[in-house]
Motif scaffolding. Sequence first.
Motif, PDB file in Angstrom:
ATOM      1  N   GLN A   1     -17.425 -42.473  42.623  1.00 13.74           N
ATOM      2  CA  GLN A   1     -18.093 -42.760  43.587  1.00 13.74           C
ATOM      3  C   GLN A   1     -18.395 -41.196  44.582  1.00 13.74           C
ATOM      4  O   GLN A   1     -19.635 -40.825  44.648  1.00 13.74           O
TER       5      GLN A   1
ATOM      6  N   GLY B   1     -22.407 -53.912  40.657  1.00 10.49           N
ATOM      7  CA  GLY B   1     -22.736 -53.809  42.288  1.00 10.49           C
ATOM      8  C   GLY B   1     -23.058 -52.208  42.774  1.00 10.49           C
ATOM      9  O   GLY B   1     -22.603 -51.228  42.132  1.00 10.49           O
ATOM     10  N   GLY B   2     -23.667 -52.205  43.686  1.00 18.26           N
ATOM     11  CA  GLY B   2     -23.795 -50.883  44.171  1.00 18.26           C
ATOM     12  C   GLY B   2     -24.698 -50.919  45.610  1.00 18.26           C
ATOM     13  O   GLY B   2     -24.312 -52.209  46.258  1.00 18.26           O
ATOM     14  N   SER B   3     -24.891 -49.673  46.147  1.00 16.18           N
ATOM     15  CA  SER B   3     -25.583 -49.814  47.522  1.00 16.18           C
ATOM     16  C   SER B   3     -26.279 -48.583  47.758  1.00 16.18           C
ATOM     17  O   SER B   3     -26.370 -47.492  47.008  1.00 16.18           O
TER      18      SER B   3
ATOM     19  N   HIS C   1     -17.908 -53.546  50.671  1.00 13.92           N
ATOM     20  CA  HIS C   1     -18.036 -52.954  49.150  1.00 13.92           C
ATOM     21  C   HIS C   1     -17.249 -51.595  49.325  1.00 13.92           C
ATOM     22  O   HIS C   1     -16.130 -51.800  48.967  1.00 13.92           O
ATOM     23  N   HIS C   2     -17.659 -50.506  49.731  1.00 15.54           N
ATOM     24  CA  HIS C   2     -16.629 -49.487  50.250  1.00 15.54           C
ATOM     25  C   HIS C   2     -17.578 -48.790  51.322  1.00 15.54           C
ATOM     26  O   HIS C   2     -18.698 -48.935  51.743  1.00 15.54           O
TER      27      HIS C   2
ATOM     28  N   LYS D   1     -20.337 -38.773  42.367  1.00 22.17           N
ATOM     29  CA  LYS D   1     -21.774 -38.897  42.262  1.00 22.17           C
ATOM     30  C   LYS D   1     -22.635 -38.628  43.520  1.00 22.17           C
ATOM     31  O   LYS D   1     -23.729 -38.240  43.588  1.00 22.17           O
TER      32      LYS D   1
ATOM     33  N   ARG E   1     -26.319 -45.570  50.157  1.00 20.33           N
ATOM     34  CA  ARG E   1     -25.242 -44.871  51.087  1.00 20.33           C
ATOM     35  C   ARG E   1     -25.915 -44.356  52.295  1.00 20.33           C
ATOM     36  O   ARG E   1     -27.062 -44.222  52.563  1.00 20.33           O
TER      37      ARG E   1
ATOM     38  N   GLY F   1     -26.786 -45.872  44.534  1.00 22.08           N
ATOM     39  CA  GLY F   1     -26.615 -46.217  43.248  1.00 22.08           C
ATOM     40  C   GLY F   1     -26.001 -47.609  42.757  1.00 22.08           C
ATOM     41  O   GLY F   1     -26.031 -48.452  43.692  1.00 22.08           O
ATOM     42  N   ILE F   2     -25.534 -47.603  41.799  1.00 25.72           N
ATOM     43  CA  ILE F   2     -24.985 -48.852  41.068  1.00 25.72           C
ATOM     44  C   ILE F   2     -23.984 -48.469  40.153  1.00 25.72           C
ATOM     45  O   ILE F   2     -24.102 -47.186  39.376  1.00 25.72           O
ATOM     46  N   ALA F   3     -22.963 -49.565  39.887  1.00 25.10           N
ATOM     47  CA  ALA F   3     -22.142 -49.213  38.474  1.00 25.10           C
ATOM     48  C   ALA F   3     -22.195 -50.810  37.915  1.00 25.10           C
ATOM     49  O   ALA F   3     -21.888 -51.711  38.530  1.00 25.10           O
TER      50      ALA F   3
ATOM     51  N   SER G   1     -13.390 -44.969  40.465  1.00 23.55           N
ATOM     52  CA  SER G   1     -14.895 -44.711  40.050  1.00 23.55           C
ATOM     53  C   SER G   1     -15.329 -43.427  40.380  1.00 23.55           C
ATOM     54  O   SER G   1     -14.424 -42.715  41.209  1.00 23.55           O
TER      55      SER G   1
ATOM     56  N   GLN H   1     -17.538 -47.961  33.103  1.00 19.31           N
ATOM     57  CA  GLN H   1     -18.708 -48.534  34.060  1.00 19.31           C
ATOM     58  C   GLN H   1     -19.991 -47.617  33.392  1.00 19.31           C
ATOM     59  O   GLN H   1     -19.892 -46.320  33.170  1.00 19.31           O
TER      60      GLN H   1
ATOM     61  N   ARG I   1      -7.655 -48.572  37.737  1.00 27.32           N
ATOM     62  CA  ARG I   1      -7.235 -49.304  39.045  1.00 27.32           C
ATOM     63  C   ARG I   1      -5.739 -49.935  38.648  1.00 27.32           C
ATOM     64  O   ARG I   1      -5.776 -50.805  37.966  1.00 27.32           O
TER      65      ARG I   1
ATOM     66  N   ASP J   1     -22.226 -45.856  35.277  1.00 28.72           N
ATOM     67  CA  ASP J   1     -22.323 -45.433  36.869  1.00 28.72           C
ATOM     68  C   ASP J   1     -23.518 -44.702  37.033  1.00 28.72           C
ATOM     69  O   ASP J   1     -23.910 -44.018  36.104  1.00 28.72           O
TER      70      ASP J   1
HETATM   71  N1  ASP Z   1     -18.441 -47.281  42.788  1.00 27.69           N
HETATM   72  C1  ASP Z   1     -18.864 -48.400  42.887  1.00 27.69           C
HETATM   73  C2  ASP Z   1     -18.043 -49.614  42.289  1.00 27.69           C
HETATM   74  O1  ASP Z   1     -17.226 -48.860  41.436  1.00 27.69           O
HETATM   75  C3  ASP Z   1     -20.411 -48.710  42.413  1.00 27.69           C
HETATM   76  C4  ASP Z   1     -21.418 -48.236  43.426  1.00 27.69           C
HETATM   77  O2  ASP Z   1     -21.334 -48.384  44.737  1.00 27.69           O
HETATM   78  O3  ASP Z   1     -22.145 -47.454  42.832  1.00 27.69           O
HETATM   79  O4  ASP Z   1     -17.828 -50.566  42.593  1.00 27.69           O
END
Ligand code: ASP
Length: 607
Positions: A203, A494-496, A457-458, A206, A498, A540-542, A201, A239, A225, A241
């Motif tokens: 991520q 989903g997103g968050s 999430h990440h 962005k 940061r 953000g979110i995707a 992504s 996405q 992926r 994004d």
């Molecule tokens: N990059 C994240 C994902 O692909 C989405 C995000 O956190 O904006 O799930």
Amino acid sequence: MKRTHHCSELRPAHIGQTVTLAGWVHSRRDLGGLIFVDVRDREGRTQSVFDPALVTKEVFERASSLRSESVVAITGKVRHRPEGTNNSKIPSGEVEVVAQDLELLNQAEVLPFPVDDPEVASKVNEELRLQYRYLDLRRPEMSRNLRLRSKVATATRVFLDEQGFLEVETPLLFKSTPEGAREFLVPSRIHPGQFYALPQSPQQFKQILMVAGVERYFQLARCFRDEDQRADRQLEFTQVDLEMSFIDRQDIYDLIEGLLKRVWKTALNMDISTPFKRISYQEAMDRFGIDKPDTRFGFELVDLTEDFRASTFKVFSGAIANGGVVKAINAKGLADATQGQIETMTEYAKSFGAKGLAFIKVEKGEWKSPIVKFFSETEKAALTQKLAIQEGDLILFAADQWLNACEILGRIRLYCAEVLKTQGRLTIESNRFDFLWVVDFPLLTFDKEQNRWYSSHHPFTAPVAEDVPLLQTEPRKVRGQHYDIVVNGTELGGGSIRIHQPAVQKTIFEQVLQIPPEMVQARFGYMLEAFKYGAPPHGGIALGFDRMIAILCGTPSIRDVIAFPKTAKGTDLMTDSPTTVEPKQLRDLHIQLKVPQKEIPPTAPAS
Ligand code: ASP
């Protein structure tokens, strides 16, 4: 002969006009000395008729030798169809074109499968459809999917532009950051032994764009992926994004609700109501046994832990004594579940590590179950009341650690609904969309096998501010500022918010996720560096674009909304990829293969 109208355009108002239509031969019928040719283009079809008395012998013969799906241009005069022959199923069904001339632009060979009959076409095996994708895409349903996709992409761009977003492209040749899913690697020819990775992504880019002062970024981004293909995944997907600066979670909810409102209006002319409901991860698991609940039907999970804490039925009280819970669902009306269905559900329970599946069938006023004899009257009364038990119900139990018990019943709940749906005993309207925000996810999840925490999430997700002090002491309790948007039990995205302070990000990498500092430096050093020079708070979110389009098109498969998808094995049947490559190509890339000869397909060039 240049076309004057498209094939769904002609109406009684055009009667008397000479027109030229161009397209594919949808069907040809020889009837009573006349030849009827339905010509079809992207928009629809029109009937044309060849009368030997009105066209040259040559044109008539050409018409009689037309094969299905040949490409033609037909010129003729529009007239009313004869009394009683109107076709109300197509918009041009009141008229026909009396042919004067026919140009054969390309004769088609006999097709591997018919595209003119939706019934037949829908039964064609998917591999054949993928191999001849260009024929498959001629089918009206597929062409509708592509159009809807294009319309939604445009609406998305327009909406985000109105909201002040800039569309920025980010690189596809990226750096390997093996924290999430497996990546596709691309060998560098210029730098022997070095690789790019295709992004999972955008991520990191962005977030860096936020440091760059862009403030509002979006992209219809292609992501890659290299995962083993689960049923409805693709190796590459799209996405929506986006990322924003100086915001909090509420801003993302408002923005996405506005976007989805616009999208649903554009695609389905439907007004969806906002704001969407919000549910915490904890509550979603407790009530639905899944973090993407389908709230269109009941069968909610009920907690019975306190009712069975002192039970003589040791399977339940023992699980509770071990720190676990007892939960149950009432699959209303499913007391007639077959042996096979009960076995399927038992297998689900076992796949989560349970020993078996306890259940009660309520039939003819009796509770049929081997375990009921162990229950006291008080326990039975509690069950009746909490699960609203009635004749014909099926009660299913899970006694396990909280997460496991929830997940077992969550899976079984969906299965029961599916069974009742197929039997026509549970109806869910096709135009019902239950949108939901799932919030307050745990920031971290513990991986028992690797004995370490990893990000739910990440690793860029910010903890909920008041939970930060727990990071070092009780990481399990720390909630992340993460949100998922769910519709009808499908995760749409989903997103968050940061982490924007380099020191906090470093702590998460090194102390919480236990990534060695040298590795953090090698993988994410550029990001930590960037954050030192004034990173605004951002989030953000995707959204999964393919999935969203599939939902809008009402198809269960994302392959139906991607022009050229890959099979579950990751192959493209039309172009026949992946393939082996020439030895010279490998030499240029400084690559030596170690694939056992027997695993290389026979078409491989000798090396
Ligand atoms: N990059 C994240 C994902 O692909 C989405 C995000 O956190 O904006 O799930």
